[in-house]
Design a protein around this motif. Sequence first.
Motif, PDB file in Angstrom:
ATOM      1  N   TYR A   1     -20.995 -50.198 -16.552  1.00  0.00           N
ATOM      2  CA  TYR A   1     -19.733 -49.602 -16.126  1.00  0.00           C
ATOM      3  C   TYR A   1     -19.556 -48.175 -16.643  1.00  0.00           C
ATOM      4  O   TYR A   1     -19.997 -47.824 -17.745  1.00  0.00           O
ATOM      5  N   ASN A   2     -18.895 -47.360 -15.812  1.00  0.00           N
ATOM      6  CA  ASN A   2     -18.450 -46.040 -16.233  1.00  0.00           C
ATOM      7  C   ASN A   2     -17.056 -46.196 -16.835  1.00  0.00           C
ATOM      8  O   ASN A   2     -16.090 -46.459 -16.114  1.00  0.00           O
ATOM      9  N   HIS A   3     -16.942 -46.089 -18.149  1.00  0.00           N
ATOM     10  CA  HIS A   3     -15.660 -46.265 -18.827  1.00  0.00           C
ATOM     11  C   HIS A   3     -14.952 -44.910 -18.929  1.00  0.00           C
ATOM     12  O   HIS A   3     -15.450 -43.980 -19.551  1.00  0.00           O
TER      13      HIS A   3
ATOM     14  N   VAL B   1     -22.296 -40.390 -15.713  1.00  0.00           N
ATOM     15  CA  VAL B   1     -21.776 -41.132 -14.573  1.00  0.00           C
ATOM     16  C   VAL B   1     -22.917 -41.588 -13.665  1.00  0.00           C
ATOM     17  O   VAL B   1     -23.797 -40.798 -13.309  1.00  0.00           O
ATOM     18  N   THR B   2     -22.880 -42.869 -13.305  1.00  0.00           N
ATOM     19  CA  THR B   2     -23.957 -43.432 -12.478  1.00  0.00           C
ATOM     20  C   THR B   2     -23.709 -43.249 -10.984  1.00  0.00           C
ATOM     21  O   THR B   2     -24.645 -43.226 -10.195  1.00  0.00           O
TER      22      THR B   2
ATOM     23  N   ALA C   1      -5.474 -45.709 -12.472  1.00  0.00           N
ATOM     24  CA  ALA C   1      -6.428 -46.419 -11.613  1.00  0.00           C
ATOM     25  C   ALA C   1      -7.724 -45.641 -11.521  1.00  0.00           C
ATOM     26  O   ALA C   1      -7.769 -44.436 -11.768  1.00  0.00           O
ATOM     27  N   VAL C   2      -8.792 -46.378 -11.191  1.00  0.00           N
ATOM     28  CA  VAL C   2     -10.086 -45.765 -10.887  1.00  0.00           C
ATOM     29  C   VAL C   2     -10.578 -46.336  -9.566  1.00  0.00           C
ATOM     30  O   VAL C   2     -10.389 -47.516  -9.280  1.00  0.00           O
ATOM     31  N   GLU C   3     -11.196 -45.494  -8.763  1.00  0.00           N
ATOM     32  CA  GLU C   3     -11.684 -45.912  -7.458  1.00  0.00           C
ATOM     33  C   GLU C   3     -13.152 -45.538  -7.332  1.00  0.00           C
ATOM     34  O   GLU C   3     -13.508 -44.364  -7.408  1.00  0.00           O
ATOM     35  N   GLY C   4     -13.993 -46.548  -7.179  1.00  0.00           N
ATOM     36  CA  GLY C   4     -15.423 -46.331  -7.078  1.00  0.00           C
ATOM     37  C   GLY C   4     -16.158 -47.536  -7.611  1.00  0.00           C
ATOM     38  O   GLY C   4     -15.557 -48.521  -8.060  1.00  0.00           O
TER      39      GLY C   4
ATOM     40  N   CYS D   1     -16.681 -48.827 -12.355  1.00  0.00           N
ATOM     41  CA  CYS D   1     -15.899 -47.965 -13.238  1.00  0.00           C
ATOM     42  C   CYS D   1     -14.684 -48.726 -13.771  1.00  0.00           C
ATOM     43  O   CYS D   1     -14.100 -49.561 -13.075  1.00  0.00           O
ATOM     44  N   LYS D   2     -14.358 -48.463 -15.017  1.00  0.00           N
ATOM     45  CA  LYS D   2     -13.250 -49.116 -15.701  1.00  0.00           C
ATOM     46  C   LYS D   2     -12.472 -48.095 -16.528  1.00  0.00           C
ATOM     47  O   LYS D   2     -13.004 -47.054 -16.904  1.00  0.00           O
TER      48      LYS D   2
END
Length: 327
Positions: free
Chosen positions: A36-38, A73-74, A152-155, A158-159
């Motif tokens: 995850y991208n935190h 970032v992945t 919020a995160v969108e993708g 990601c968290k």
Amino acid sequence: MKNIKNIFYVGMLALCTMSFTACSDEETYDFPGDPYNHVYLQDKGGTFTFVHTPISSISTLDLTLPLYCNHRVTSNFIAKVEVDNSLVAAYNEENNTEYAEIPVSSLVMENTEIRFEQGGLMSVNELHITTNEAINELRDVNGYLIPIRITAVEGENCKIVDKMSTTYVIVNVKEDTDNIYDDAADELVTGTLVSDRSGWTAIVPDGADAQAMFTESDDYWSGRASAAGEELPVIINFGKSYTFDGISASYLYYGYYTYASWTKSSKIEISGDGTTWEEVGILSNTNIIQVFYAPVTAQYLRITVPAPSSSWSSASFSCGNFNIYAK
């Protein structure tokens, strides 16, 4: 004896085999890592000020805030941020403060959708917050708290790091009775020093030639009130009208040290005709540069040095380099 040695070697071989087998098993179940991208905010909200003067209201709130990821970032994604006033009460209770909630409508918020691109550790754009004309109404003496939260995160993958999803901006409120900063940093002045002062003149009580006030040499003019216990007015005529947001006055003492010309509680006034005067403010410090909250426009400037508290002492003013920061 030989049999005992053989048994020992066989046992050691078995242990080694077991060890290698165990290592092999662990490698088989090796963790591939956190996928995850935190996303998080660093605690860099900062402290700003709203200053209300008789002329205008000024805000130093100009916040630029990036977001961060815990590793490179992945894949591209977006994080959303907002001002969450529901957090103000809890903050006040925890910190024993009484900050007010700021109306979101008084804020100008740019880039509330923060973009992350593959390979980066930080967002490619930043949240930017300033104020609008509604600042005139923001006068709560307790100041304001602006909680900024990632909502919020969108993708993919990601968290939000919950414990690092919020930062707080503090805004203090100050009422100033005049248009002169009480103790401003020099960099707050935005005008430029006038290069040609050849047409400037000084009107002083003793009628002396005070043109040395408009040089950058070792020469300076020094004058005193006509009698002990009296104030000293010094009038500068610029020869034409200027708009300016700061004034500077100093003198070089025997070529060794530059002294400020100012005396605390001196009154600064401006005029368009040299007859009708408008007060700019009263000096609360003796910095060489005095900065105005809002620019003023005038051809004449009057400095009135107050009478000393001692009845046998005279008000005085020494200056070898007077200038304004013209817009």
